[in-house]
Design a protein around this motif. Structure first.
Motif, PDB file in Angstrom:
ATOM      1  N   ALA A 172      60.471  92.617  36.513  1.00 24.97           N
ATOM      2  CA  ALA A 172      59.770  91.652  35.660  1.00 24.97           C
ATOM      3  C   ALA A 172      60.611  90.397  35.465  1.00 24.97           C
ATOM      4  CB  ALA A 172      59.432  92.300  34.315  1.00 24.97           C
ATOM      5  N   GLU A 173      61.914  90.558  35.283  1.00 23.91           N
ATOM      6  CA  GLU A 173      62.763  89.372  35.121  1.00 23.91           C
ATOM      7  C   GLU A 173      62.791  88.541  36.406  1.00 23.91           C
ATOM      8  OE1 GLU A 173      66.613  89.758  33.405  1.00 23.91           O
ATOM      9  OE2 GLU A 173      65.897  90.791  31.612  1.00 23.91           O
ATOM     10  N   GLY A 174      62.779  89.213  37.553  1.00 24.56           N
ATOM     11  CA  GLY A 174      62.754  88.486  38.817  1.00 24.56           C
ATOM     12  C   GLY A 174      61.460  87.709  38.984  1.00 24.56           C
ATOM     13  N   ALA A 175      60.349  88.327  38.595  1.00 26.03           N
ATOM     14  CA  ALA A 175      59.058  87.645  38.689  1.00 26.03           C
ATOM     15  C   ALA A 175      59.025  86.451  37.734  1.00 26.03           C
ATOM     16  CB  ALA A 175      57.929  88.628  38.357  1.00 26.03           C
ATOM     17  N   LEU A 176      59.589  86.633  36.559  1.00 25.82           N
ATOM     18  CA  LEU A 176      59.680  85.537  35.594  1.00 25.82           C
ATOM     19  C   LEU A 176      60.505  84.391  36.170  1.00 25.82           C
ATOM     20  CD1 LEU A 176      59.270  84.543  32.660  1.00 25.82           C
ATOM     21  CD2 LEU A 176      61.383  85.732  32.079  1.00 25.82           C
ATOM     22  N   GLN A 177      61.619  84.731  36.787  1.00 21.48           N
ATOM     23  CA  GLN A 177      62.483  83.706  37.381  1.00 21.48           C
ATOM     24  C   GLN A 177      61.717  82.899  38.432  1.00 21.48           C
ATOM     25  OE1 GLN A 177      66.258  85.212  38.906  1.00 21.48           O
ATOM     26  NE2 GLN A 177      66.125  83.776  40.625  1.00 21.48           N
ATOM     27  N   LEU A 178      60.976  83.582  39.283  1.00 26.85           N
ATOM     28  CA  LEU A 178      60.190  82.883  40.303  1.00 26.85           C
ATOM     29  C   LEU A 178      59.191  81.924  39.661  1.00 26.85           C
ATOM     30  CD1 LEU A 178      59.543  85.835  42.770  1.00 26.85           C
ATOM     31  CD2 LEU A 178      60.903  83.783  43.234  1.00 26.85           C
ATOM     32  N   ALA A 179      58.523  82.374  38.615  1.00 28.05           N
ATOM     33  CA  ALA A 179      57.538  81.515  37.949  1.00 28.05           C
ATOM     34  C   ALA A 179      58.224  80.315  37.309  1.00 28.05           C
ATOM     35  CB  ALA A 179      56.766  82.318  36.911  1.00 28.05           C
ATOM     36  N   LEU A 180      59.378  80.548  36.674  1.00 26.62           N
ATOM     37  CA  LEU A 180      60.110  79.436  36.065  1.00 26.62           C
ATOM     38  C   LEU A 180      60.527  78.431  37.140  1.00 26.62           C
ATOM     39  CD1 LEU A 180      62.348  81.415  33.534  1.00 26.62           C
ATOM     40  CD2 LEU A 180      60.626  79.716  32.915  1.00 26.62           C
ATOM     41  N   GLU A 181      60.935  78.923  38.296  1.00 33.71           N
ATOM     42  CA  GLU A 181      61.391  78.033  39.362  1.00 33.71           C
ATOM     43  C   GLU A 181      60.250  77.213  39.949  1.00 33.71           C
ATOM     44  OE1 GLU A 181      65.128  80.834  40.932  1.00 33.71           O
ATOM     45  OE2 GLU A 181      63.202  80.877  41.962  1.00 33.71           O
ATOM     46  N   GLU A 182      59.087  77.836  40.095  1.00 30.70           N
ATOM     47  CA  GLU A 182      58.027  77.202  40.872  1.00 30.70           C
ATOM     48  C   GLU A 182      57.049  76.365  40.060  1.00 30.70           C
ATOM     49  OE1 GLU A 182      57.834  77.140  44.079  1.00 30.70           O
ATOM     50  OE2 GLU A 182      59.532  78.476  44.459  1.00 30.70           O
ATOM     51  N   LEU A 183      56.823  76.746  38.803  1.00 29.82           N
ATOM     52  CA  LEU A 183      55.769  76.075  38.041  1.00 29.82           C
ATOM     53  C   LEU A 183      56.244  74.720  37.495  1.00 29.82           C
ATOM     54  CD1 LEU A 183      54.202  78.958  35.910  1.00 29.82           C
ATOM     55  CD2 LEU A 183      53.192  77.824  37.883  1.00 29.82           C
ATOM     56  N   PRO A 184      55.379  73.716  37.514  1.00 22.15           N
ATOM     57  CA  PRO A 184      55.729  72.423  36.904  1.00 22.15           C
ATOM     58  C   PRO A 184      55.517  72.410  35.394  1.00 22.15           C
ATOM     59  CG  PRO A 184      53.557  72.270  37.881  1.00 22.15           C
ATOM     60  CD  PRO A 184      54.064  73.667  38.175  1.00 22.15           C
ATOM     61  N   VAL A 185      55.014  73.520  34.861  1.00 18.97           N
ATOM     62  CA  VAL A 185      54.791  73.617  33.415  1.00 18.97           C
ATOM     63  C   VAL A 185      55.695  74.682  32.826  1.00 18.97           C
ATOM     64  CG1 VAL A 185      52.400  72.822  33.483  1.00 18.97           C
ATOM     65  CG2 VAL A 185      52.900  75.261  33.761  1.00 18.97           C
ATOM     66  N   THR A 186      55.883  74.631  31.532  1.00 18.38           N
ATOM     67  CA  THR A 186      56.608  75.703  30.852  1.00 18.38           C
ATOM     68  C   THR A 186      55.737  76.952  30.821  1.00 18.38           C
ATOM     69  OG1 THR A 186      55.756  74.988  28.713  1.00 18.38           O
ATOM     70  CG2 THR A 186      57.894  74.120  29.370  1.00 18.38           C
ATOM     71  N   GLY A 245      62.621  67.373  32.373  1.00 19.77           N
ATOM     72  CA  GLY A 245      62.062  66.650  33.509  1.00 19.77           C
ATOM     73  C   GLY A 245      62.261  67.386  34.815  1.00 19.77           C
ATOM     74  N   ARG A 246      63.274  68.230  34.883  1.00 22.17           N
ATOM     75  CA  ARG A 246      63.566  68.912  36.145  1.00 22.17           C
ATOM     76  C   ARG A 246      62.815  70.231  36.292  1.00 22.17           C
ATOM     77  NH1 ARG A 246      69.737  69.226  35.646  1.00 22.17           N
ATOM     78  NH2 ARG A 246      69.401  70.880  37.161  1.00 22.17           N
ATOM     79  N   VAL A 247      62.716  70.990  35.197  1.00 23.35           N
ATOM     80  CA  VAL A 247      62.109  72.324  35.363  1.00 23.35           C
ATOM     81  C   VAL A 247      60.634  72.364  34.987  1.00 23.35           C
ATOM     82  CG1 VAL A 247      64.317  73.474  34.996  1.00 23.35           C
ATOM     83  CG2 VAL A 247      62.757  73.198  33.075  1.00 23.35           C
ATOM     84  N   ALA A 248      60.170  71.423  34.206  1.00 21.10           N
ATOM     85  CA  ALA A 248      58.772  71.460  33.783  1.00 21.10           C
ATOM     86  C   ALA A 248      58.252  70.036  33.591  1.00 21.10           C
ATOM     87  CB  ALA A 248      58.616  72.273  32.493  1.00 21.10           C
ATOM     88  N   PRO A 249      58.226  69.239  34.690  1.00 16.26           N
ATOM     89  CA  PRO A 249      57.868  67.822  34.538  1.00 16.26           C
ATOM     90  C   PRO A 249      56.460  67.621  33.986  1.00 16.26           C
ATOM     91  CG  PRO A 249      57.939  68.466  36.860  1.00 16.26           C
ATOM     92  CD  PRO A 249      58.537  69.599  36.078  1.00 16.26           C
ATOM     93  N   LYS A 250      55.567  68.548  34.288  1.00 12.54           N
ATOM     94  CA  LYS A 250      54.201  68.378  33.800  1.00 12.54           C
ATOM     95  C   LYS A 250      54.155  68.563  32.282  1.00 12.54           C
ATOM     96  CE  LYS A 250      49.451  69.934  34.490  1.00 12.54           C
ATOM     97  NZ  LYS A 250      48.560  70.811  35.283  1.00 12.54           N
ATOM     98  N   SER A 251      54.762  69.640  31.804  1.00 10.96           N
ATOM     99  CA  SER A 251      54.797  69.856  30.352  1.00 10.96           C
ATOM    100  C   SER A 251      55.554  68.721  29.669  1.00 10.96           C
ATOM    101  CB  SER A 251      55.482  71.193  30.033  1.00 10.96           C
ATOM    102  OG  SER A 251      54.735  72.265  30.561  1.00 10.96           O
TER     103      SER A 251
END
Lengths: 289, 289, 289, 289
Positions: free
Chosen positions: A132-146, B263-269
């Motif tokens: 679950a932490e790995g999946a969270l990390q991937l989402a944090l890395e890829e998403l432009p939103v929080t 700005g780097r991890v969540a530019p959209k938010s």
């Protein structure tokens, strides 16, 4: 004092060896030529050297990926399974992950006790956390939103899904669970998640990210087509996975198939989980560990 | 209908432009030659073109990094601040981040209303969320252990620290806060964190990861020397930072200085937070936005 | 070894006396005729007996409710403040809650050091926890619905409100914060709560329960009239409270004015918080406690 | 439009009737002479009047407590089960809680479809929430300390235990789970709880409160004797319970046997959960509700 031999495996097994040594066991390894060994762990170049004096022999997860050699990514040389088997003898105990039936039988015929730790409940339950932490990390890395405020869909509601939903919700995401069983959807509701039947994904709304945990083709082309083009898809299901990757690529949907996350994102924790599981098995079998 | 000009800035300002357009405003940009613009946003090559018909002109954060040109990393050409100032006229409203006093004065002498959005409380409060998620992402990427069960030290107990502690705790980490004020330590205690005075870091135990949020030299060489060699240090403090980076390198401590995370991890938010802040200022100033 | 005298007060002060004794201090009390004293705490019948040999004298919270006698609900006899003051002497230190200016001055003229613990930040911060738990308890007792899924309005966003919102949210309630400041509403948003200006309560929707923490008349008759008849109102604000109780009764709205919750719902925890605060003051003043 | 008859039951069934009426169904009740009925719900004095025109007949939980009369605590008169059965006819559908086999058979012989909603997974899952909130309320009422920081033991790790542990942990309690299965203890560990085998309660430390969810004699005299005298015991297990109440009384341990919490602490939520369950059954059986 008992002696453990740790033969092959990825970084988790280096940490496993170190954790056993910290517990006071004597630990010998083979198959880790390309990595620093932890304090008080002895490395051998040959499998038979490491195995011969050991009470307990730990084999990797999976034991082999090709059926003939030990799974030992950090070894300079290939390590034939046959060599390893031939040097084991009656009185020793072997613990491996996804042990093949033929191998298991061969060991038992030699008087070697053999156990598969892969199916142990406590391993599966605890591995859900690094997954679950790995999946969270991937989402944090890829998403432009929080993730705070993000819309997340998780398909399936087994151990990994439950652990992941908990993290996403704790970060402030809007979590929707897609599950087949009415009672799973009811449970999801009590935890603050929205819930839809797996058959009603089309009506479930738009998502920033979709996590699949179901090892079946959930996201075929029609379902992929119903997703917004900016949706990120993270597939956590083991082979064959749950996404038609070709169709996703054709639709321009970013898809990540994330396998074996525990060993990749948290090898130390994964090694300690393995150690606990192995010791649990030995205790249940009456060994004085 | 009001018209916004968005002049320069990083990816956040592209999303800001898109969010304003989605709200129904007319939006013109300059300084984004190297990026796709969102739907309904018009791009100009020259700053004066974009600015001349705009009611509200949004400048980047910071407005300038060299004192003479607009901060516009996505622009092919350099954009002199002077050109931008000369094309603004009475009746227009400018909103910039970290506006220099001289620039502010020059604008006001021209009859241009000017506001700095950088010091707005709601911006700072909301930016703490992407900052905390970015710090979490770094820890997930770098640590060999899961955050569940990891020992984390966070120095300072301001907005970023509070947001970060909340995430770490929610993931199951053991959180220790180092803060100067008794009442901050008391508050930390009520939230389930351990708390120590900043002066007692040496006695605070061992940590898998240390997050610094205090913009002062907290981690000098003696304090760095007291950390275990495997400790990961993530410095979230603005310049001059809180770590003696040379000493850390000399001791073999892995240190990451993580600036400008939103700005780097969540530019959209981050762009939407900027939009909300800008609109709040305009509403408070009596504009009918 | 230092000696503490604990003179009067409610059940919290019994636990405070016990906690000091557990820390190894010598503890004498007066004013607790109607209650069992903790292990190693000596009870006196007269205030002057208890006070005369004490280094530190702890007075209740508040010290007096009528201006002339010590606040001692567990005492058989009334204890005039004047008797207590006359038996104190130079070199002693007094710690009281809401000490009146005249009393403070009189003590200081006698060479007695005097401190008010009531305004200490760490006391206020920590007391927010039993207050929030007490408010939660009242809601659990009174509402016909679970807090999971219930709609809760909390007015104000100070320490008590923050602690309460955290509990309600953790139980799965839908939490709306009504606050005056934009930045408080922004912060509430980052924590997963809805937020409205205090002036826009009428548009905030329907609630199962309303908690008021603002010590001003927030819920006057028009605002009460806007609530559904089944709304439960729990007023946590100190005098004069935040609700027009007569109007609420006339409208059939169930209203609970919940004052002094820490001492009532968790006297032991409240006593320990008092002990910590008193010891903090003494340490800061250079006493070797 | 379908017509529901709600015959007997406690306050939950009044809310169930009201919730069905709000969903647009026609609802007739019998057995609620002593209570106000919700809007749009029609009350009858006789069971046969209410039942005769109904498509769906909802019976209470349990249907009967004495085997001969309907469980109808709000009824002025006793309502013989036989009368109720004789007035039902082929084509009607009955849904009851803990329907006795003999009654079920009699109904089916008359051509009446009959279902027991008590064993439905989604009912059990969702009822765990009001049960956990009720247990939390009892602890808040009885303990002299805040749950924040309190030490809590929960025996068993089924649905109620999981829901309760989640609430206690969210309030900041130190939670220990006592469970038989290794994998349950592993799961508890991943959620931040300590875990001990049920056989090792004696070594589990001291607790402010113990919650039992195991319907077997866990707390016999020796185990009770190992608890501190101030320990509060809350038994959530159905008959025969998990505590030797006589021994507990003899040892001066305060014990609360809390049965049927959903109907007592949150009858409205419990009524809505019943409604959802009943409608789920009817949909699965092909009824157009």
């Amino acid at each position: 004092m008992n002696t453990f031999a740790v033969l092959g495996g990825d970084l988790r097994f280096v940490y496993l060896a170190g954790a056993l040594a910290e517990d006071g066991f004597s630990v010998i390894t083979a198959g880790f030529d390309h990595t620093d060994l932890p304090h008080c762990v002895t490395g051998c170049t040959r499998v038979d050297q490491a195995a011969k004096g050991a009470d307990f022999v730990i084999l990797p997860l999976p034991v082999t990926t090709d059926g003939t050699t030990l799974n030992a990514p950090f070894s300079r040389s290939t390590l034939p399974l046959a060599d390893m088997v031939s040097c084991l003898h009656a009185g020793q105990t072997v613990l491996g992950g996804q042990l093949q039936p033929a191998l298991l039988q061969e060991l038992q015929e030699n008087g070697v006790r053999a156990f598969d730790y892969f199916s142990r409940e406590e391993l599966i339950v605890q591995n859900a956390v690094p997954t679950a932490e790995g999946a969270l990390q991937l989402a944090l890395e890829e998403l432009p939103v929080t993730l705070a405020g993000a819309s997340c869909l998780v398909t399936g509601f087994g151990r990994v899904s439950k652990a992941l939903c908990r993290l996403l919700y704790a970060l402030g995401a809007n979590v929707t669970v897609a599950a087949r069983r009415v009672s799973d959807r009811a449970l999801a509701g009590t935890l603050g998640y929205a819930a839809v039947p797996l058959t009603a994904l089309a009506d479930a709304g738009a998502f920033d990210v979709v996590f699949n945990t179901v090892p079946a083709l959930i996201f075929d082309e029609p379902r992929l087509r119903a997703l917004a083009p900016s949706t990120l898809i993270i597939d956590l299901a083991s082979r064959p996975g749950g996404v038609d990757f070709a169709a996703a690529a054709g639709l321009g949907l970013k898809t990540i198939w994330a396998l074996s996350l525990p060993g990749r994102v948290a090898p130390k924790s994964a090694g300690i989980i393995l150690k606990d599981t192995v010791l649990n098995i030995l205790k249940e079998e009456g060994e004085a560990v």
